[in-house]
Design an enzyme around this catalytic site. Sequence first.
Site, short mmCIF file in Angstrom:
data_model
loop_
_atom_site.label_atom_id
_atom_site.label_comp_id
_atom_site.label_asym_id
_atom_site.label_seq_id
_atom_site.Cartn_x
_atom_site.Cartn_y
_atom_site.Cartn_z
N HIS A 149 80.54 45.58 73.33
CA HIS A 149 79.91 45.18 72.06
C HIS A 149 78.40 44.98 72.22
O HIS A 149 77.92 43.87 72.46
CB HIS A 149 80.56 43.90 71.53
CG HIS A 149 80.31 43.67 70.07
ND1 HIS A 149 81.30 43.34 69.18
CD2 HIS A 149 79.18 43.75 69.33
CE1 HIS A 149 80.79 43.22 67.97
NE2 HIS A 149 79.49 43.45 68.04
N LEU A 174 72.31 48.58 70.33
CA LEU A 174 71.12 49.18 70.97
C LEU A 174 70.03 49.53 69.95
O LEU A 174 68.92 49.86 70.33
CB LEU A 174 71.52 50.43 71.76
CG LEU A 174 72.32 50.15 73.04
CD1 LEU A 174 72.77 51.47 73.68
CD2 LEU A 174 71.51 49.33 74.04
N ASP A 197 81.22 47.69 62.61
CA ASP A 197 80.68 46.39 63.02
C ASP A 197 79.34 46.09 62.34
O ASP A 197 78.49 46.96 62.19
CB ASP A 197 80.50 46.28 64.53
CG ASP A 197 80.08 44.86 64.92
OD1 ASP A 197 80.83 43.94 64.61
OD2 ASP A 197 78.98 44.69 65.47
N HIS A 239 84.92 44.08 62.95
CA HIS A 239 84.13 42.89 62.61
C HIS A 239 84.83 42.33 61.37
O HIS A 239 84.86 42.99 60.34
CB HIS A 239 82.70 43.33 62.30
CG HIS A 239 81.84 42.29 61.67
ND1 HIS A 239 80.75 41.76 62.30
CD2 HIS A 239 81.90 41.69 60.45
CE1 HIS A 239 80.16 40.87 61.50
NE2 HIS A 239 80.84 40.80 60.38
N ASP A 262 78.08 40.91 72.31
CA ASP A 262 77.49 41.09 70.97
C ASP A 262 75.96 40.97 71.05
O ASP A 262 75.31 40.32 70.22
CB ASP A 262 78.06 40.07 69.95
CG ASP A 262 77.70 40.43 68.51
OD1 ASP A 262 77.14 41.52 68.28
OD2 ASP A 262 77.95 39.60 67.62
N HIS A 268 66.57 41.22 67.87
CA HIS A 268 65.70 41.30 66.69
C HIS A 268 64.28 41.01 67.14
O HIS A 268 64.07 40.48 68.23
CB HIS A 268 66.12 40.27 65.64
CG HIS A 268 67.46 40.55 65.03
ND1 HIS A 268 67.70 41.62 64.19
CD2 HIS A 268 68.65 39.92 65.16
CE1 HIS A 268 68.96 41.62 63.82
NE2 HIS A 268 69.57 40.61 64.40
N GLY A 278 72.09 37.21 64.75
CA GLY A 278 72.24 37.85 66.06
C GLY A 278 71.37 37.26 67.15
O GLY A 278 70.26 36.78 66.88
ZN LIG Z 1 80.02 42.01 64.41
#
Ligand SMILES: [Zn+2]
Length: 424
Positions: free
Chosen positions: A59, A62, A151, A178, A304, A308, A323
């Site tokens: 997970h 990229l 996702d 997700h 995950d 950012h 995230g």
């Molecule tokens: Zn997710």
Amino acid sequence: MRKLIQNIQLLNEQQELQAGSILIEQGRIIEINPKTTTDIDETIDGKGHFVSAGFIDVHVHLREPGGEQKETIETGTAAAAKGGYTTICAMPNTRPVPDTVENLTKVNELIKNNAKIRVLPYASITIREAGKERTDLAALKELGAFAFTDDGVGVQQAGMMYEAMQDAAKINMPIVAHCEDNTLIYAGVMHEGKKNKELGLKGIPSIAESVHIARDILLAEAAGAHYHVCHVSTKESVRVIRDAKKAGVKVTAEVSPHHLLLCEDDIPSNDAQWKMNPPLRAKEDLQALIEGLEDGTLDFIATDHAPHTFEEKANGMEQAPFGIVGLETAFPLLYTHFVKSGKWSLAQLIAWLTEKPADVFGLPYGRLHMGESADLVFIDLNKEQKIEIEKFLSKGTNTPFKEWSCIGWPVMTMFEGNIVWEEK
Ligand SMILES: [Zn+2]
């Protein structure tokens, strides 16, 4: 070219550390603890470090194509190698989404030209992940899609998910989800619990996730599909997955390091370094996730990794995207907090980072076996260091773990027998 890696520690069959060596040739492991070592072209001194099969992370975001300001395949795979990962699976919420033969072909090209380790791309379940029109799963499988997921968002309509699962079952491919019902999010930016009220922020209730998982489990049972749940975060989700496994449904699940280590109580302020989706839940959820992993309800750990830009994350919980990054901190955090503390064995943690994800997805990696790719991570189990975001190879520095002190750090990573990262 025969390389002998010596002066290393390996986990033996009793799952204890023992001095050892590994002989590799043409990028493959040809022998563990060889008795005779003739015709060696190169000897590598492992300096007494522990060596594991390279980690697998199914997970990872990229961001390339389309989000290169956040991460690229080059920087993301460099970060992965530094974290000890040699196989990662790239999520399809890019621009464009790998939803057609043309778009996935482009992603394959980008990976071929830029990746420092193995990158297996997901393809999406629906066109543009918009939930309206199914993709051609068989054609995407032909091109090497690792599995199918939307996702970033949940597949909202049950009928869409059911039909995708039926298609996936026919070609023996997993559907990876997700889980988030958009009608239950209520514009939340963190968990609907205690902390969001203290901070005056809107909450995402646990049912936004658990209701979707319960629905999908019944759909997967009816479709006869392998259904894999991403980043499980609630105690109710753990319960329905546990019950489904008992009932014989082919469901598997992952949990992220941050959901195993943090809960809403840890969030210090309206700071977007603590904003991720699913959010950090309540203390009881965290406990249920740890129990779920320990009893096999949750199959393995995936980061995950969601980079950012600094600017995007500087704007508080309401404005910032969801995230956090995870590739460069997963092992040190988990080793320090679960293995050093005596809760888990080293072998358990390693299995959740290597052979367990390999087994769930049928990957021929993640074990130090003869004939397997020489993907290795060398770990200094005594090295103590703070998490320094300035040293990240990822473009993303968005993490709530900044300055956390950890023991046990990867110091070198080999992919197919070649060193792809080394601590200098
Ligand atoms: Zn997710």
